[in-house]
Design a protein around this motif. Structure first.
Motif, short mmCIF file in Angstrom:
data_model
loop_
_atom_site.label_atom_id
_atom_site.label_comp_id
_atom_site.label_asym_id
_atom_site.label_seq_id
_atom_site.Cartn_x
_atom_site.Cartn_y
_atom_site.Cartn_z
N GLN B 235 28.05 -9.32 14.55
CA GLN B 235 27.02 -9.77 15.51
C GLN B 235 26.33 -8.57 16.18
O GLN B 235 25.24 -8.70 16.71
CB GLN B 235 27.64 -10.66 16.59
N ILE B 236 26.99 -7.42 16.14
CA ILE B 236 26.39 -6.18 16.63
C ILE B 236 25.95 -5.34 15.43
O ILE B 236 24.89 -4.71 15.44
CB ILE B 236 27.39 -5.39 17.50
N TYR B 238 24.67 -6.05 12.70
CA TYR B 238 23.40 -6.36 12.02
C TYR B 238 22.19 -5.76 12.75
O TYR B 238 21.07 -5.80 12.22
CB TYR B 238 23.22 -7.88 11.85
N GLY B 239 22.45 -5.16 13.93
CA GLY B 239 21.34 -4.49 14.63
C GLY B 239 20.72 -3.42 13.76
O GLY B 239 19.49 -3.26 13.71
N SER B 240 21.56 -2.71 13.01
CA SER B 240 21.03 -1.68 12.12
C SER B 240 20.27 -2.29 10.95
O SER B 240 19.38 -1.65 10.39
CB SER B 240 22.18 -0.82 11.59
N VAL B 242 18.36 -4.91 11.25
CA VAL B 242 17.03 -5.19 11.83
C VAL B 242 16.21 -3.90 11.87
O VAL B 242 15.03 -3.88 11.48
CB VAL B 242 17.16 -5.81 13.25
N SER B 243 16.85 -2.82 12.32
CA SER B 243 16.13 -1.54 12.39
C SER B 243 15.73 -1.06 11.00
O SER B 243 14.67 -0.46 10.82
CB SER B 243 16.99 -0.49 13.09
N ILE B 249 13.69 0.69 3.83
CA ILE B 249 14.80 1.42 3.19
C ILE B 249 14.28 2.02 1.90
O ILE B 249 13.93 1.29 0.96
CB ILE B 249 15.99 0.48 2.88
N PRO B 271 7.80 -4.05 10.14
CA PRO B 271 7.99 -4.22 11.59
C PRO B 271 7.69 -5.64 12.08
O PRO B 271 8.19 -6.05 13.13
CB PRO B 271 6.98 -3.22 12.20
N TYR B 273 8.88 -8.23 11.27
CA TYR B 273 10.10 -9.03 11.38
C TYR B 273 10.65 -9.01 12.80
O TYR B 273 11.15 -10.02 13.29
CB TYR B 273 11.15 -8.52 10.40
N ALA B 274 10.59 -7.84 13.44
CA ALA B 274 11.25 -7.72 14.74
C ALA B 274 10.30 -7.67 15.92
O ALA B 274 10.71 -7.88 17.06
CB ALA B 274 12.12 -6.46 14.76
N PRO B 337 21.22 -14.86 13.44
CA PRO B 337 20.13 -13.92 13.13
C PRO B 337 20.52 -12.89 12.08
O PRO B 337 19.67 -12.34 11.39
CB PRO B 337 19.87 -13.24 14.48
N ARG B 344 16.30 -11.23 4.59
CA ARG B 344 14.99 -10.59 4.49
C ARG B 344 15.03 -9.41 3.51
O ARG B 344 14.12 -9.22 2.71
CB ARG B 344 14.58 -10.12 5.88
#
Lengths: 250, 556
Positions: B235-236, B238-240, B242-243, B249, B271, B273-274, B337, B344
């Motif tokens: 849950q944390i 996946y922050g990377s 999103v980035s 990539i 971008p 996406y976020a 998310p 994605r």
């Protein structure tokens, strides 16, 4: 519960007992925190945002006038192609925009090729399209080879770096052309598409990273939910305390 | 427009053809392992349902009021975590990025309102159903009947999205046509609800919660570990992801990671996406706020959610069950998310083709080469999520019919057996109506469910809010509020349905934007509250016995 002057009247904003007053104050505090945390932050995001173009949009805008009038040099055509591929690599793009950009990209690639290369590229595009429409499985070896071959032929023409992810979409976005120039509709669609897909609302809140997330994303997707659970927990604890203090049984 | 579209469609035909082959590879055949898992889980549900089946109307409606706080919290979470949460939320974020987070915030933030404004008081009021409360509080059989009808409409609207989710998962598991999948899935959930009633449902909900959350989290741990992110807390972690989507990539940085089709784990910078209300998504700041607000007030007005507070022994338990319920819900909402983000990237290659957004959770696991049996468990979890919610909704809807309409309005002397029979008949009728609407495939699951929230926000929420907290709200005010909220709802729904039928009504674009079917409560709820207050002030006071009851029982 005390009786108010007008007799058995309950109003959240005019509490008549100690418990009701404590409850009202607590609810007002918690609702305020809740509202500011949700809507206040989104408002801040909205106020601070600036439409920020991706780098490739500048490339497009610099070169587009030359591209659409067929007066672009090789560098300008390449820059246009990079910008077009940046949009075509996005997952959700309207079919009409995709079609116009596919056409623009293919024209640019053919203009960048000399006459021998141009004939080879056109043949490879046609062959790949025929193959793509005849296969039932994208893991088909012939299909994969044709795709890799087309990519290896066209990527150097555009001067794309081998690690550039736009190589993924390149062979899939080249199309057979029935005419070698962009129509007025195509030009209008491309001019509409590029700023639409390559401009984003950004600010310090979106550009700052926190635990790997863009900060605003972390705040909304993770922090707000923690806050909600926290508010609920706090409310229950406080209510229990008030009830215990005032000797109120459920 | 059509003239332009046809040649454009022909131009894109080769791409579409390629895409279709990739998507077909993800489904379209019987998935034996997942089918066995699904059948096992459903059998378990039915057995538990039989073991704890309803013996009388008290059991059927309120599960004997013998459920613990944590148990009730799990039941709240299971009841809540529907196909819209399990499948639909990731679908919304996959399709429209940050905009989808409005649903996450709306569907969790509403619990704060529900708790601090209503939960304890509803339990103290001591009624079985939402219509019961409305009828008693506003001392009107007519209001009771209207409340019951609204509860039925909300249940139907909510169920439509769930049946869509059940259909999608049955389609994926059995490899059959969507129509058959909806019909078979609908029949199974109906049989299960009829067998178990609410006592079985509540027991089952606790089991269902465990199955739902385990099935949802296991593939996520695998995906984050496999693609080299912080997997101990996905849950944390996946922050990377999103980035990575935002910055792209490059092919050189994929470390030979790939999706199940052999496409490199790479993506062109996206971008959109976020970034908030990105122009390319066609969504605006206003829509984000309107959706979040509508879902929040809707949460506090949903009959089947409110009804859960009747099944705990005390008001204190009702309050704490919300805290537990919200925490259990958030475990899933923190995770959903992540599926959208992985989906994605894993579907970034155009060859993957156009995926059904509502099945993106399952497709993401497949594309990430998660073991087929675990993907099967995930799909079964999706079915469980839809089942648990549908059961609660059908019980709430049938309660509204049999208890609030039939017994309280039409035939007060009806014996309990007849009442139970009518409840079950209503359940069957509702299931048929829902299945027929679900076959129309009107919108995304999350959006269809959001319609029910707006409807509840415009009608039931104002009645409960004012009914509990202001004794000055009287019958006339309630009627005025209902007319205001009902009118907004009717206008929004008329334009929505007309739009789906290709009919353009006057000011169609304007109304569709400001009163979209998934967020019309942003204006409907405040209008209903204002109308209720103004008319109450101008008309005869609430009878003293109602005011006395509020003081002595609800706020004592």
């Amino acid at each position: 519960m005390e009786e108010s002057n007008n007799g058995f009247h309950i109003s959240f904003f005019k509490p008549t007992t100690k418990q009701a007053k404590s409850n009202r104050n607590m609810v007002l505090w918690l609702v305020s925190i809740w509202a500011v945390a949700i809507f206040g932050f989104q408002l801040a995001l909205y106020v601070l945002q600036k439409p920020t173009p991706e780098a490739t949009l500048a490339l497009f805008e610099e070169n587009w006038d030359h591209v659409k009038t067929n007066s672009a040099n090789n560098e300008q055509l390449k820059d246009f192609s990079y910008a077009a591929l940046s949009v075509l690599g996005k997952i959700f793009i309207r079919p009409e925009h995709k079609a116009a950009l596919d056409k623009g990209l293919t024209i640019a690639v053919l203009q960048l090729s000399d006459s021998t290369q141009s004939a080879i590229v056109s043949d490879k595009i046609r062959n790949f399209e025929n193959l793509a429409s005849s296969i039932t499985d994208i893991t088909d070896e012939n299909y994969k080879l044709a795709k890799a071959d087309l990519c290896e032929t066209v990527s150097p023409i555009l001067g794309l770096d081998k690690s550039d992810p736009r190589n993924i979409v390149l062979p899939l976005e080249l199309v057979s052309l029935t005419d070698a120039a962009l129509s007025k509709e195509d030009i209008a669609l491309i001019e509409e598409a590029m700023p639409l897909y390559l401009t984003h609302n950004q600010s310090i809140l979106t550009d700052t990273k926190f635990l790997g997330f863009p900060f605003h994303y972390f705040y909304t997707a993770v922090f707000l939910l923690i806050l909600f659970v926290g508010i609920c927990w706090l409310y229950c604890v406080r209510t229990d305390r008030i009830n215990a203090k005032l000797n109120i049984a459920d | 427009m059509k003239k332009i579209f046809i040649p454009l469609a022909l131009l894109t035909l080769p791409v579409v053809t390629r895409a279709a082959t990739a998507v077909t590879a993800l489904e379209g055949r019987l998935q034996v392992g997942p089918a066995i898992i699904l059948i096992t889980i459903l059998t378990l549900f039915v057995l538990v349902g039989i073991l704890f089946r309803a013996k009388d109307t008290n059991d059927y409606y309120a599960a004997g009021r013998g459920i613990s706080r944590v148990g009730s919290g799990m039941a709240i979470a299971s009841n809540w975590m529907s196909a819209a949460s399990f499948l639909g939320m990731a679908a919304l974020m996959y399709g429209s990025g940050y905009h989808g987070l409005a649903y996450v915030v709306g569907w969790t933030g509403g619990y704060v309102l529900l708790l601090i404004l209503m939960a304890g008081q509803i339990r103290k009021y001591g009624k079985y159903t939402a219509a019961d409360f409305i009828g008693d509080r506003y001392y009107s059989q007519g209001m009771r009947a209207v409340g019951a009808i609204i509860a039925i409409l909300i249940s139907i609207s909510y169920c439509v999205g769930q049946f869509g989710g059940i259909g999608l998962m049955f389609k994926w598991i059995l490899g059959i046509d969507y129509v058959w999948a909806v019909l078979i899935g609908g029949a199974v959930v109906l049989a299960y609800t009829l067998i178990s009633g609410m006592l079985g449902v509540t027991k089952n909900m606790q089991i269902q919660y465990v199955i739902i959350i385990v099935s949802f989290l296991i593939p996520l741990f695998i995906l984050t570990a496999k693609f080299d992110y912080f997997w101990l807390l996905p849950q944390i972690g996946y922050g990377s992801v999103v980035s990575d989507i935002v910055s792209g990539i490059p092919l050189a940085e994929t470390n030979q990671l790939m999706n199940s089709f052999g496409h490199a784990y790479a993506i062109v910078p996206a971008p959109e996406y976020a970034m908030p209300w990105d122009p390319s998504t066609g969504q605006t700041f206003f829509q984000w706020i309107a959706i979040a607000f509508s879902l929040m007030v809707g949460t506090a007005g949903l009959p089947h959610v409110i009804q859960r507070f009747y099944v705990v022994p005390k008001a204190r338990d009702a309050r704490w069950s919300v805290v537990w319920g919200l925490f259990f819900i958030c475990i899933l909402y923190w995770s959903a998310p992540a599926y959208a983000a992985f989906g994605r990237i894993l579907s970034a290659n155009p060859e993957v083709g156009k995926l059904a957004k509502d099945a993106i959770v399952v497709y993401t696991a497949q594309l990430g080469s998660v073991h087929p049996l675990i993907v099967g468990l995930l799909a079964a979890g999706g079915v469980s999520a839809a089942f648990s919610t549908v059961s609660g909704l059908l019980v709430a809807g049938s309660s509204a019919f049999a208890h609030d309409l039939y017994v309280k309005v039409i035939n007060p002397k009806a014996p309990p057996k007849k009442q139970l029979l009518y409840a079950r008949l209503a359940t069957v009728l509702m299931a048929i109506i829902v299945a027929l609407i679900a076959l129309l495939d009107l919108a995304l699951i999350g959006q269809l469910v959001a319609v029910a929230f707006s409807l509840a926000g415009c009608t039931i929420f104002p009645l409960f809010l004012l009914g509990i907290w202001w004794s000055g709200s009287n019958r006339s005010g309630a009627i005025a509020g209902l007319i205001a909220g009902g009118t907004v709802s009717a206008v929004a729904m008329t334009y929505f349905i007309a739009g789906k039928q290709g009919i353009t009504l006057p000011a169609h674009e304007f109304i569709s934007y400001w009163l979209e079917a998934w967020y019309f409560a942003w204006i409907g709820a405040p209008l209903a509250i204002i109308a209720n207050i103004v008319v109450s002030k101008l008309t005869k006071k609430t009878p003293v016995e109602i005011r006395k009851f509020l003081i002595e029982n609800v706020h004592a």
